[in-house]
Structure formats: structure tokens, C-alpha cells
Write a protein that holds these residues in place. Structure first.
Motif, short mmCIF file in Angstrom:
data_model
loop_
_atom_site.label_atom_id
_atom_site.label_comp_id
_atom_site.label_asym_id
_atom_site.label_seq_id
_atom_site.Cartn_x
_atom_site.Cartn_y
_atom_site.Cartn_z
N ASP A 191 0.80 -1.09 0.05
CA ASP A 191 -0.02 0.04 0.05
C ASP A 191 0.89 1.11 0.04
O ASP A 191 0.68 2.15 -0.73
N GLU A 192 1.91 1.29 0.80
CA GLU A 192 2.98 2.44 0.75
C GLU A 192 3.48 2.49 -0.46
O GLU A 192 3.65 3.84 -0.76
N LEU A 193 4.06 1.52 -1.09
CA LEU A 193 4.80 1.77 -2.41
C LEU A 193 3.64 2.21 -3.48
O LEU A 193 4.41 2.54 -4.54
N GLY A 194 2.76 1.64 -3.47
CA GLY A 194 1.78 2.02 -4.59
C GLY A 194 1.84 1.02 -5.66
O GLY A 194 2.35 0.02 -5.56
N ASP A 195 1.54 1.58 -6.87
CA ASP A 195 1.51 0.69 -8.14
C ASP A 195 3.06 0.46 -8.46
O ASP A 195 3.57 1.16 -9.44
N VAL A 196 3.79 -0.54 -7.90
CA VAL A 196 5.07 -0.89 -8.54
C VAL A 196 5.14 -1.88 -9.34
O VAL A 196 6.00 -2.14 -9.79
N LEU A 197 4.15 -2.83 -9.27
CA LEU A 197 4.28 -4.07 -10.02
C LEU A 197 3.28 -3.51 -11.33
O LEU A 197 1.89 -3.80 -11.11
N ARG A 198 3.99 -3.69 -12.46
CA ARG A 198 3.13 -3.58 -13.77
C ARG A 198 3.54 -4.64 -14.67
O ARG A 198 4.60 -4.95 -15.09
N VAL A 199 2.38 -5.30 -14.97
CA VAL A 199 2.39 -6.50 -16.10
C VAL A 199 1.27 -6.10 -17.06
O VAL A 199 0.06 -6.12 -16.75
N LYS A 200 1.68 -5.52 -18.34
CA LYS A 200 0.83 -5.35 -19.33
C LYS A 200 0.85 -6.41 -20.50
O LYS A 200 1.64 -6.94 -20.90
N VAL A 201 -0.44 -6.42 -20.77
CA VAL A 201 -0.86 -7.52 -21.78
C VAL A 201 -1.99 -6.46 -22.65
O VAL A 201 -2.85 -6.12 -22.37
N GLY A 202 -1.45 -6.68 -23.94
CA GLY A 202 -2.30 -5.69 -24.55
C GLY A 202 -2.22 -4.58 -24.36
O GLY A 202 -3.33 -3.61 -24.66
N GLY A 203 -1.45 -3.87 -23.69
CA GLY A 203 -1.17 -2.33 -23.57
C GLY A 203 -2.00 -2.23 -22.08
O GLY A 203 -1.93 -1.03 -21.58
N VAL A 204 -2.59 -3.12 -21.52
CA VAL A 204 -3.44 -2.86 -20.15
C VAL A 204 -2.87 -3.42 -19.03
O VAL A 204 -2.23 -4.65 -19.19
N ASP A 205 -2.61 -2.73 -17.96
CA ASP A 205 -2.07 -3.29 -16.71
C ASP A 205 -2.73 -4.32 -16.07
O ASP A 205 -4.27 -3.85 -15.72
N VAL A 206 -2.50 -5.43 -16.04
CA VAL A 206 -3.47 -6.34 -15.55
C VAL A 206 -3.15 -6.74 -14.08
O VAL A 206 -3.83 -7.46 -13.44
N VAL A 207 -2.21 -5.85 -13.33
CA VAL A 207 -2.09 -6.12 -11.82
C VAL A 207 -2.63 -5.22 -11.36
O VAL A 207 -2.37 -4.05 -11.30
N GLY A 208 -3.71 -5.28 -10.35
CA GLY A 208 -4.60 -4.54 -9.66
C GLY A 208 -3.59 -4.44 -8.11
O GLY A 208 -2.90 -5.16 -7.79
N ALA A 209 -4.11 -3.49 -7.33
CA ALA A 209 -3.73 -3.34 -6.15
C ALA A 209 -3.81 -4.45 -5.29
O ALA A 209 -2.96 -4.78 -4.52
N ASP A 210 -5.07 -5.02 -5.36
CA ASP A 210 -5.13 -6.39 -4.47
C ASP A 210 -4.21 -7.36 -4.77
O ASP A 210 -3.71 -8.06 -3.97
N ALA A 211 -4.04 -7.45 -6.18
CA ALA A 211 -3.11 -8.67 -6.58
C ALA A 211 -1.82 -8.40 -6.14
O ALA A 211 -0.93 -9.33 -5.46
N GLN A 212 -1.27 -7.12 -6.28
CA GLN A 212 -0.01 -6.77 -5.74
C GLN A 212 0.28 -7.03 -4.12
O GLN A 212 1.09 -7.55 -3.81
#
Length: 86
Positions: free
Chosen positions: A46-67
Motif C-alpha cells: 500500500d505504501e509503495l503504490g503501483d510498483v508491479l506493472r504487467v501489461k497485456v495488450g497495453g493494459v496493466d493487468v495487476v491490480g492493487a489487491d493482486a500486488q
């Protein structure tokens, strides 16, 4: 599946962040509290924010809950590994 490689290459950095937080959940007797480690992993995510980005078809498919789940998993496993070495 290049997205899987991107995820795999992200793991060492995430594991390093989680290993740092492990020091905060080690008790006086030197054992890590697994539940506290998991909670700390979620807080770190939560503190780091959106640090894990996995893009499929140009869309980031990793949400905050999955991270947060991934950080919690890494923290729990790290705590268990720490305790197994003791």
C-alpha cells in the motif's frame, strides 16, 4: 507470454523490499511472526503504490489487491524461511 517474464524479472526487487521489512517482525527471541509479516507485506504494498506493472495488450493487468497478495505471500514465505534457519 512475455508478460510472465516481466513478472518474473520484477520479483527480485520485490523480494528485496520484503526482506527489509522482515527485520521489523522479528521477535526478541529471533523468530519472525508469520502473521505480522503478512500484514506488513500488505502495508508495504500500500505504501509503495503501483510498483508491479504487467501489461497485456497495453493494459496493466495487476491490480492493487493482486500486488498486495503477492507482497503478503513473499513476506509470509520469507518469515517461514527465516524461522526454518533458526
Amino acid at each position: 507470454m512475455p508478460w510472465l517474464l516481466n513478472l518474473a524479472f520484477s520479483l527480485p526487487g520485490l523480494a528485496d523490499d520484503v526482506a527489509t521489512l522482515l527485520e521489523a517482525v522479528v521477535d526478541v527471541d529471533g523468530r519472525a511472526n508469520v502473521n505480522d509479516a503478512e500484514a506488513a507485506g500488505r502495508l508495504l504494498s500500500d505504501e509503495l503504490g503501483d510498483v508491479l506493472r504487467v501489461k497485456v495488450g497495453g493494459v496493466d493487468v495487476v491490480g492493487a489487491d493482486a500486488q498486495a497478495d503477492l507482497f503478503a505471500f513473499l513476506a509470509r514465505v520469507s518469515a517461514r524461511a527465516h524461522n526454518a534457519r533458526r
